[in-house]
Design a protein around this motif. Structure first.
Motif, PDB file in Angstrom:
ATOM      1  N   VAL A 125      -0.762   5.375   2.770  1.00 23.97           N
ATOM      2  CA  VAL A 125      -1.079   5.806   2.228  1.00 23.97           C
ATOM      3  C   VAL A 125      -2.210   5.450   3.859  1.00 23.97           C
ATOM      4  O   VAL A 125      -2.446   5.200   4.706  1.00 23.97           O
ATOM      5  N   ARG A 126      -3.671   6.252   3.848  1.00 23.18           N
ATOM      6  CA  ARG A 126      -3.775   6.232   4.692  1.00 23.18           C
ATOM      7  C   ARG A 126      -5.217   5.372   4.250  1.00 23.18           C
ATOM      8  O   ARG A 126      -5.750   5.314   3.262  1.00 23.18           O
ATOM      9  N   LEU A 127      -5.621   3.897   5.364  1.00 21.10           N
ATOM     10  CA  LEU A 127      -6.406   3.350   5.344  1.00 21.10           C
ATOM     11  C   LEU A 127      -7.273   2.794   6.212  1.00 21.10           C
ATOM     12  O   LEU A 127      -6.713   3.215   7.908  1.00 21.10           O
ATOM     13  N   TRP A 128      -8.272   2.184   6.691  1.00 26.53           N
ATOM     14  CA  TRP A 128      -9.028   1.048   7.357  1.00 26.53           C
ATOM     15  C   TRP A 128      -8.727  -0.232   7.494  1.00 26.53           C
ATOM     16  O   TRP A 128      -9.245  -0.728   6.176  1.00 26.53           O
TER      17      TRP A 128
ATOM     18  N   THR B  33     -14.765   0.713  10.971  1.00 26.72           N
ATOM     19  CA  THR B  33     -13.369   0.372  10.985  1.00 26.72           C
ATOM     20  C   THR B  33     -11.928   0.421  12.385  1.00 26.72           C
ATOM     21  O   THR B  33     -12.898   1.871  12.579  1.00 26.72           O
TER      22      THR B  33
ATOM     23  N   GLN C 103       0.292  -1.439  -0.002  1.00 23.74           N
ATOM     24  CA  GLN C 103       0.114  -0.228  -0.439  1.00 23.74           C
ATOM     25  C   GLN C 103       1.047   1.440   0.086  1.00 23.74           C
ATOM     26  O   GLN C 103       0.318   2.372  -0.323  1.00 23.74           O
TER      27      GLN C 103
ATOM     28  N   SER D 279      -9.393  -1.487   4.010  1.00 25.57           N
ATOM     29  CA  SER D 279     -10.423  -0.573   3.185  1.00 25.57           C
ATOM     30  C   SER D 279      -9.875   0.720   2.723  1.00 25.57           C
ATOM     31  O   SER D 279      -9.174   1.441   3.318  1.00 25.57           O
ATOM     32  N   ALA D 280     -10.092   1.293   1.934  1.00 23.26           N
ATOM     33  CA  ALA D 280     -10.145   3.017   2.123  1.00 23.26           C
ATOM     34  C   ALA D 280     -10.923   3.708   1.797  1.00 23.26           C
ATOM     35  O   ALA D 280     -11.017   5.181   1.629  1.00 23.26           O
ATOM     36  N   VAL D 281     -12.194   2.964   2.329  1.00 23.46           N
ATOM     37  CA  VAL D 281     -13.492   3.422   3.261  1.00 23.46           C
ATOM     38  C   VAL D 281     -14.141   3.716   4.448  1.00 23.46           C
ATOM     39  O   VAL D 281     -13.981   2.377   4.625  1.00 23.46           O
TER      40      VAL D 281
END
Length: 494
Positions: free
Chosen positions: A211-214, A232, A208, A225-227
């Protein structure tokens, strides 16, 4: 940098021996021990049962101490990691130079093969040669580990060339070390996945980048997840978990700690724990959680009751081992902040490198309520004198070796105790663990210096410890921690 200091090691940390029988020597500097400060304290000499896992775990911590994850404050000096010896484990803590990631490796009793561990905290040296050598450890035999020089080798080393390092002012690293503990204390166990699924997740994180993820938790499993959604757990920067790749092959499981599900993604904090044979590696990303900080440091808050989801804890119970509900503690702190500081001073004298602090037992020893004890523990976290282990939902005692100036005591009995020590009124018998204290023309006898202290004074006779230790017991502990002293004539006190 406005405030740069120096730290000295007797030699560089190194891996010696042979490929099949490696010996890891970690050199220490500037330590705090139960008997006072030490220039180069010794904590352990023995074997670690899982050599490769231990080597890569220590390498992960050392990597964090020298890795920049963000460029907000370039030029900060690198802070060497901290080692703490408890009776039943060794803890290695590190903070990245950018203050964006906290890492801790806990080598538990099974990992140290039952060898004796000396209590205390100190910095240990990390250097490029050590990093390369740790990465080459391949032996499946136990790894011999020495933490700190052993006499008489220490005396000989002091006469030779030393290693000097420039280190930053203690204020910022102290603040960020404290922040990591406060963050962990507000998180609960959200998911645990077994080895193969954990290794797949770590590989996915590596792909990844920054980047910011959950992290999504579904039926006890973990995904990315990206959302965001209410279920989460936030991960501000996936690249900061690169240290998990170091230990991926040795993981038996991976645990995720996060805010309660009801909080959604508002509380942007998480902790990741790799379970290894006989040890645990914990990573706490620190970005996005500075809102809890004030100009004076951390605002002490215990975790919400519903956030303590670790099995076996009861956040609303006074006998729980975790921080528990923060409502009463917050009320106490807000109502009388000076009382909270005095309570923290008292607890700092009573603690002795416990690997797991029981607030109820400590409250009983100090003569405080459990709520006041928890508030005081939060203040000790802010002062760098306690950490928090999310796996056990419990505080632990350690002294960050930043050589901060000791504040003048405000607690009345501590003021009297210091006067007794300075007057030479305390005589210690270290072999029997007893002491005598001359005060107001009477000699008082103190027993059980390393446990619950009893005294022959009138205070103890009246209260039997219900209102905490007497000034004579506190003076005995203070004298014990000041190191070897010569008896002097006791001054008469009114």
């Amino acid at each position: 940098m406005s405030d740069v200091r120096s730290r000295t090691y007797v030699r560089p940390s190194a891996v010696t021996g042979t490929r099949t029988a490696p010996v890891l020597g970690l050199e220490t500097s500037g330590g705090a021990t139960p008997t006072g400060t030490a220039r180069h304290p010794h904590f352990y000499s023995g074997v670690l049962t899982a050599s490769q896992a231990a080597a890569v775990g220590l390498l992960a911590v050392a990597d964090v101490s020298r890795t920049w994850y963000r460029e907000e404050h370039p030029g900060r000096a690198v802070l060497d990691p901290v080692v703490t010896g408890h009776d039943d484990r060794l803890r290695f803590e590190a903070l990245s130079p950018c203050r964006g990631l906290y890492a801790r490796l806990d080598i538990l009793g099974d990992g140290v093969n039952g060898a004796r561990i000396h209590r205390g905290s100190a910095h240990f040296d990390v250097n490029d040669t050590l990093l390369h050598a740790l990465g080459r450890v391949r032996s499946r035999r136990p790894l011999h580990l020495r933490v700190g020089p052993v006499l008489p080798a220490a005396r000989a080393a002091l006469d030779g060339p030393n290693v000097r390092k420039k280190v930053p002012s203690p204020q910022l690293p102290l603040r960020d070390f404290a922040e990591a503990q406060a963050v962990a204390s507000r998180l609960g166990l959200r998911a645990e996945v077994p080895r193969l699924r954990a290794q797949r997740l770590v590989r996915a994180l590596a792909r990844q980048g920054d980047v910011r993820l959950w992290a999504t938790t579904v039926n006890g499993g973990l995904g990315l997840s990206a959302v965001p959604s209410p279920s989460t757990v936030p991960l501000p920067d996936a690249g900061r978990l690169a240290a998990l790749q170091r230990v991926a092959l040795h993981m038996t499981s991976l645990r995720l700690y996060g805010p309660p599900a009801a909080a959604g993604h508002a509380g942007a904090a998480s902790a990741w724990e790799a379970v290894l044979p006989g040890m645990r590696l914990t990573l706490v990303p620190l970005s996005g959680v500075h809102a809890s900080l004030t100009a004076d440091g951390l605002t002490p808050r215990a975790p919400d009751a519903e956030s303590d989801t670790h099995a076996g804890t009861d956040a609303d119970s006074d006998s729980g081992s975790g921080s528990g509900s923060g409502s009463n503690a917050d009320i106490d702190a807000a109502a009388d902040p000076e009382q909270g500081r005095q309570d923290a001073e008292l607890l700092s004298v009573l603690l002795s490198w416990e690997s797991r602090i029981d607030p109820a037992a400590l409250a009983d020893q100090a003569g405080l309520t459990v709520a006041r004890t928890r508030t005081a523990l939060a203040l000790l976290v802010d002062a760098g004198r306690c950490g928090y282990d999310a796996a056990e939902a419990a505080y632990f005692h350690r002294e960050l070796p930043f050589h901060l100036r000791e504040p003048e005591p405000r607690h009345p009995r501590l003021v009297d105790a210091r006067a007794l020590v300075e007057a030479g009124a305390v005589t210690l018998n270290r072999r029997s663990g007893t002491a005598t204290v001359a005060s107001s023309g009477t000699v008082h006898h103190i027993r059980e210096l390393h446990g619950r202290r009893t005294c022959t004074c009138l205070w103890w006779s009246r209260h039997q410890g219900v209102r905490g230790p007497c000034e004579h017991g506190l003076a005995a502990v203070a004298a014990l921690r000041n190191g070897p002293t010569r008896s002097r004539p006791a001054a008469r006190r009114p």
